[in-house]
Design an enzyme around this catalytic site. Structure first.
Site, mmCIF file in Angstrom:
data_model
loop_
_atom_site.group_PDB
_atom_site.id
_atom_site.type_symbol
_atom_site.label_atom_id
_atom_site.label_comp_id
_atom_site.label_asym_id
_atom_site.label_seq_id
_atom_site.Cartn_x
_atom_site.Cartn_y
_atom_site.Cartn_z
ATOM 1 N N PHE A 8 23.014 52.081 88.615
ATOM 2 C CA PHE A 8 23.761 52.590 89.777
ATOM 3 C C PHE A 8 25.057 53.210 89.281
ATOM 4 O O PHE A 8 26.141 52.908 89.725
ATOM 5 C CB PHE A 8 24.026 51.443 90.769
ATOM 6 N N ILE A 11 24.145 58.955 88.085
ATOM 7 C CA ILE A 11 22.831 59.453 88.522
ATOM 8 C C ILE A 11 22.219 58.548 89.597
ATOM 9 O O ILE A 11 21.682 59.040 90.596
ATOM 10 C CB ILE A 11 21.873 59.576 87.304
ATOM 11 N N THR A 90 19.400 54.287 83.375
ATOM 12 C CA THR A 90 20.340 53.510 82.557
ATOM 13 C C THR A 90 20.797 54.385 81.384
ATOM 14 O O THR A 90 20.211 55.438 81.122
ATOM 15 C CB THR A 90 19.693 52.202 82.047
ATOM 16 N N GLY A 148 18.814 69.027 82.642
ATOM 17 C CA GLY A 148 19.181 68.675 84.021
ATOM 18 C C GLY A 148 18.316 69.274 85.106
ATOM 19 O O GLY A 148 17.167 68.866 85.292
ATOM 20 N N GLU A 204 30.184 63.535 75.333
ATOM 21 C CA GLU A 204 29.752 62.145 75.277
ATOM 22 C C GLU A 204 30.921 61.324 74.722
ATOM 23 O O GLU A 204 31.821 61.875 74.084
ATOM 24 C CB GLU A 204 28.548 62.009 74.334
ATOM 25 N N LYS A 219 16.186 66.360 73.016
ATOM 26 C CA LYS A 219 15.480 67.157 74.027
ATOM 27 C C LYS A 219 14.339 67.942 73.388
ATOM 28 O O LYS A 219 13.271 68.111 73.989
ATOM 29 C CB LYS A 219 16.480 68.072 74.737
HETATM 30 N N1 LIG Z 1 25.293 62.128 84.124
HETATM 31 C C1 LIG Z 1 24.547 63.218 83.971
HETATM 32 O O1 LIG Z 1 24.939 64.335 84.304
HETATM 33 C C2 LIG Z 1 23.149 63.088 83.386
HETATM 34 C C3 LIG Z 1 22.322 64.221 83.347
HETATM 35 C C4 LIG Z 1 21.023 64.097 82.847
HETATM 36 C C5 LIG Z 1 20.590 62.878 82.376
HETATM 37 N N2 LIG Z 1 21.432 61.799 82.396
HETATM 38 C C6 LIG Z 1 20.930 60.512 81.900
HETATM 39 O O2 LIG Z 1 20.711 59.645 83.002
HETATM 40 C C7 LIG Z 1 21.005 58.292 82.645
HETATM 41 C C8 LIG Z 1 22.080 57.743 83.559
HETATM 42 O O3 LIG Z 1 23.238 58.518 83.422
HETATM 43 P P1 LIG Z 1 24.575 58.192 84.230
HETATM 44 O O4 LIG Z 1 25.483 59.334 83.992
HETATM 45 O O5 LIG Z 1 24.224 57.771 85.617
HETATM 46 O O6 LIG Z 1 25.090 56.910 83.415
HETATM 47 P P2 LIG Z 1 26.189 55.854 83.901
HETATM 48 O O7 LIG Z 1 27.083 56.458 84.925
HETATM 49 O O8 LIG Z 1 26.773 55.290 82.668
HETATM 50 O O9 LIG Z 1 25.318 54.733 84.648
HETATM 51 C C9 LIG Z 1 24.455 53.881 83.966
HETATM 52 C C10 LIG Z 1 24.041 52.754 84.886
HETATM 53 O O10 LIG Z 1 23.095 51.945 84.213
HETATM 54 C C11 LIG Z 1 23.471 50.577 84.427
HETATM 55 N N3 LIG Z 1 22.947 49.720 83.382
HETATM 56 C C12 LIG Z 1 23.342 49.607 82.078
HETATM 57 N N4 LIG Z 1 22.634 48.648 81.466
HETATM 58 C C13 LIG Z 1 21.791 48.128 82.398
HETATM 59 C C14 LIG Z 1 20.840 47.080 82.390
HETATM 60 N N5 LIG Z 1 20.595 46.376 81.284
HETATM 61 N N6 LIG Z 1 20.182 46.798 83.537
HETATM 62 C C15 LIG Z 1 20.412 47.508 84.668
HETATM 63 N N7 LIG Z 1 21.317 48.511 84.744
HETATM 64 C C16 LIG Z 1 21.989 48.810 83.620
HETATM 65 C C17 LIG Z 1 24.980 50.586 84.455
HETATM 66 O O11 LIG Z 1 25.435 49.396 85.039
HETATM 67 P P3 LIG Z 1 27.009 49.073 85.270
HETATM 68 O O12 LIG Z 1 27.372 49.911 86.468
HETATM 69 O O13 LIG Z 1 27.024 47.625 85.557
HETATM 70 O O14 LIG Z 1 27.711 49.472 84.005
HETATM 71 C C18 LIG Z 1 25.227 51.844 85.292
HETATM 72 O O15 LIG Z 1 25.103 51.512 86.661
HETATM 73 C C19 LIG Z 1 21.443 58.330 81.177
HETATM 74 O O16 LIG Z 1 20.356 58.015 80.368
HETATM 75 C C20 LIG Z 1 21.891 59.779 80.974
HETATM 76 O O17 LIG Z 1 21.735 60.215 79.643
HETATM 77 C C21 LIG Z 1 22.686 61.876 82.900
#
Ligand SMILES: NC(=O)c1ccc[n+]([C@@H]2O[C@H](COP(=O)([O-])OP(=O)(O)OC[C@H]3O[C@@H](n4cnc5c(N)ncnc54)[C@H](OP(=O)(O)O)[C@@H]3O)[C@@H](O)[C@H]2O)c1
Length: 331
Positions: A8, A11, A90, A148, A204, A219
């Site tokens: 949560f 994304i 995650t 994306g 990053e 990718k």
């Molecule tokens: N952001 C982008 O623009 C984007 C674009 C394309 C792909 N992605 C990919 O999408 C994924 C998520 O990205 P994001 O930006 O949403 O990351 P984020 O903001 O860091 O969110 C990650 C979430 O995963 C949770 N998490 C971590 N370990 C966990 C576990 N063991 N069990 C359950 N939940 C867990 C975290 O919990 P906490 O809240 O408790 O820390 C957080 O809610 C990544 O793999 C990223 O590479 C992201």
């Protein structure tokens, strides 16, 4: 359909927002569609009758939602009785794919469809996971993992079914493209452009992930395995980053009507490296844009251009969810 969301963060939250916004269309496909559980790293929320999305879109942390189970894990959610689909978001870990790899394995083994935006599990275990999905008669979709919002997997699988893909080339990392564009348009040094990218929060946490081509190479692994019938791992990608690109090199290229871009290529080569791209080539996009150029026997050349990260990624996740919903209606 009963849906759980694992993660949560950015994304996960954007996905909940998009599902809330599009719920009337979704309900036309499946009246019973509901999100029954969401987890973060510390716990989860669960309601078998469906969570309240209006409340969810207004909270910052999952623990702000009533009845947050502080000691619960995502695995427990996956093991609940009636889960049909898991959206997995995650953090990416390309060393061992965890924690996402375990979540996806567990879900697929239970016959739960999976939509993920997380590259890690696919880079580490593409073949294992796609085989697991087939064996358990469920779908594993991952449009959001590469570039994306660009619908590259859907395009090739749905619109180029009779084509043989001969080459895929692309700008697959928006951060390096931002840095190289700054150097090209504003004459800044690599170091200054990187610093600005960091200040804008688009790198990053460890910038080497971007500037050394690690993210782009991940990718390339997914594209090659998914669309070009390869069976490659991260180590198979020949990789050169952009650290050594000087302002002088960028200026010289510019004078000759080229831009230096970090390009991933899959043909006989499997590599990520800085290349000279003619300024009028469709791949020559600037700023944080991504571009993917596909060459195939029947269609010739097709280029997709758009946002490779950010909230636009949710378009890819939603498309994957819609695909699963529609396929289930057909079966
Ligand atoms: N952001 C982008 O623009 C984007 C674009 C394309 C792909 N992605 C990919 O999408 C994924 C998520 O990205 P994001 O930006 O949403 O990351 P984020 O903001 O860091 O969110 C990650 C979430 O995963 C949770 N998490 C971590 N370990 C966990 C576990 N063991 N069990 C359950 N939940 C867990 C975290 O919990 P906490 O809240 O408790 O820390 C957080 O809610 C990544 O793999 C990223 O590479 C992201």
């Amino acid at each position: 359909m009963n849906v759980i969301i694992v993660g949560f963060g950015f994304i996960g939250k954007e996905t909940v927002r998009a599902l809330y916004k599009k719920m009337d269309i979704i309900k036309r496909l499946d009246e019973e569609f509901r999100i029954i559980g969401i987890s973060d790293s510390k716990g989860y929320i669960y309601n078998e009758k469906g969570l309240n999305l209006e409340k969810l879109i207004n909270i910052e942390r999952l623990s702000d939602y009533m009845a947050y189970n502080e000691s619960g894990s995502a695995e427990e959610l996956i093991e609940k009785r009636d889960v049909d689909l898991m959206v997995e978001a995650t953090p990416t870990n390309i060393k061992n794919g965890e924690p996402g790899l375990t979540f996806i394995r567990k879900a697929l083994k239970r016959g739960i469809h999976v939509v993920t935006s997380n590259k890690g599990p696919l880079v580490v275990a593409f073949k294992e996971l796609t085989t697991l999905a087939k064996m358990n008669n469920c779908q594993l979709l991952y449009e959001g993992t590469v570039a994306g919002a660009l619908p590259v997997f859907s395009l090739v699988r749905k619109c180029l079914q009779g084509d043989k893909i001969r080459r895929i080339m692309g700008i697959l990392n928006g951060t390096t493209n931002y840095i190289l564009s700054k150097m090209y348009f504003e004459g800044t040094s690599f170091e200054l452009a990187l610093k600005e990218a960091q200040e804008r929060g688009i790198t990053e946490r460890d910038p080497s992930y971007d500037v050394d081509g690690i993210d782009a190479a991940c990718k390339i692994v997914i594209l090659a395995n998914a669309l070009m019938n390869k069976d490659i791992r991260f180590e198979d990608v020949k990789r050169t980053g952009i650290r050594r690109i000087t302002q002088e090199a960028v200026s010289l290229a510019k004078k000759a009507n080229y831009a230096i871009k970090l390009i991933g290529v899959i043909d006989k080569r499997i590599e990520v490296a800085p290349k000279l791209v003619p300024i009028n080539h469709p791949l020559c996009v600037h700023g944080t844009l991504n571009a993917i150029h596909i060459e195939s026997d029947l269609a010739g050349r097709i280029t997709l251009i758009g946002y490779g990260a950010g909230k636009e990624t949710v378009s890819a996740i939603m498309n994957d969810i819609f695909t699963i919903l529609k396929d289930l209606r057909k079966s």
